[in-house]
Design a protein around this motif. Structure first.
Motif, PDB file in Angstrom:
ATOM      1  N   ALA A  44      48.598  43.930  55.151  1.00 21.34           N
ATOM      2  CA  ALA A  44      48.479  42.737  54.316  1.00 21.34           C
ATOM      3  C   ALA A  44      49.768  42.498  53.539  1.00 21.34           C
ATOM      4  N   ALA A 103      38.461  43.155  43.316  1.00 24.61           N
ATOM      5  CA  ALA A 103      39.750  42.554  43.660  1.00 24.61           C
ATOM      6  C   ALA A 103      40.890  43.481  43.285  1.00 24.61           C
ATOM      7  N   ASN A 149      46.383  41.101  44.151  1.00 20.20           N
ATOM      8  CA  ASN A 149      46.505  39.723  44.626  1.00 20.20           C
ATOM      9  C   ASN A 149      45.147  39.025  44.583  1.00 20.20           C
ATOM     10  N   GLU A 174      42.463  37.342  47.436  1.00 17.22           N
ATOM     11  CA  GLU A 174      41.252  38.099  47.790  1.00 17.22           C
ATOM     12  C   GLU A 174      39.972  37.416  47.325  1.00 17.22           C
ATOM     13  N   LYS A 175      40.025  36.772  46.167  1.00 14.49           N
ATOM     14  CA  LYS A 175      38.825  36.180  45.575  1.00 14.49           C
ATOM     15  C   LYS A 175      39.142  34.774  45.067  1.00 14.49           C
TER      16      LYS A 175
END
Length: 249
Positions: free
Chosen positions: A152, A227, A230, A234-235
């Motif tokens: 990622a 989370a 980032n 992510e959310k």
């Protein structure tokens, strides 16, 4: 310094400030939501994206860059939204253009000094690639994976690798990284400030709350469980909900 930026929409301006190794597109998932009712200004900070490079990279200099842009665009009643390094730039702006700022949102960073963190590994690989003129994307990815950098983060970094060239200034970031980790305590800033903390992130700890409230007495801290650093990636929907609730949109 004249920064590169993307300006869209109309209404009360929101300035979006990205983190280290990023660019103005990093907060795009937030900006594209707010552009319906706001003027959005997405900024490439110095040594990133298509903005100029410089040997200097402390928070006063970065904040002055953004302040110059705000003056050039004649922005008022600003909302600042910054992630990580960009969050610290947003906080520093409270000392540079206090009369122009109405509200500040900081995503997963605190007004404290940090140790060099996991980015040291990233900088080591990037510096090695630069010194050895390694421009093959697959080779770069292999070197990063060998150092334990997850996919990622690798994909995030490679967004700034265009035409066999890094858009961020590796040498300056490496040499100035102590300043990026640093923070000079400021006098209390009384305007509304929202801190959004990733529940799995080490960047805002319970111990950092004291420094937050000493410098930003009217701050509110929201935790997004599950989370990492980032959070906006992510959310996204949870972050947007927090932002809309905070800003009253």
């Amino acid at each position: 310094m004249k920064l590169n930026y993307k300006l869209q929409g109309d209404g009360q301006p929101i300035v979006f400030l990205h983190g280290v190794f990023g660019s103005l597109d990093n907060l795009n998932m937030l900006a594209k939501d707010f552009v319906q009712h706001h003027q959005t200004v997405q900024v490439d900070l110095r040594n990133h994206g298509n903005s100029p490079w410089s040997d200097k990279m402390d928070y006063q200099a970065m904040a002055e860059d953004v302040a110059e842009l705000c003056h050039d665009l004649q922005l008022k009643k600003l909302i600042l939204i910054g992630h990580s390094m960009g969050g610290k730039v947003a906080l520093q702006l409270s000392q540079v253009i206090p009369d122009l700022i109405e509200n500040t949102v900081v995503i997963d960073i605190a007004p404290i000094k940090y140790q060099r963190s996991a980015n040291v590994i990233i900088l080591r690989v990037l510096t090695y690639c630069l010194a050895n003129q390694i421009t093959d994307k697959k080779q770069i990815m292999d070197l990063m994976r060998q150092e334990g950098i997850n996919d990622a983060i690798i994909l995030f970094l490679l967004k700034s690798f265009k035409n066999e060239h890094w858009l961020f200034n590796i040498q300056a970031i490496n040499e100035q990284y102590g300043h990026i980790c640093d923070w000079q305590t400021i006098s209390p800033w009384l305007k509304p400030t929202l801190f959004i903390r990733g529940g799995n992130s080490p960047y805002i700890t319970d111990q950092a709350y004291t420094a937050i409230f000493e410098q930003f007495p009217n701050a509110k801290i929201e935790v997004v469980e599950g989370a990492g650093h980032n959070i906006h990636f992510e959310k996204t929907q949870q972050v947007l909900q927090l932002l809309h609730n905070w800003l009253g949109d």
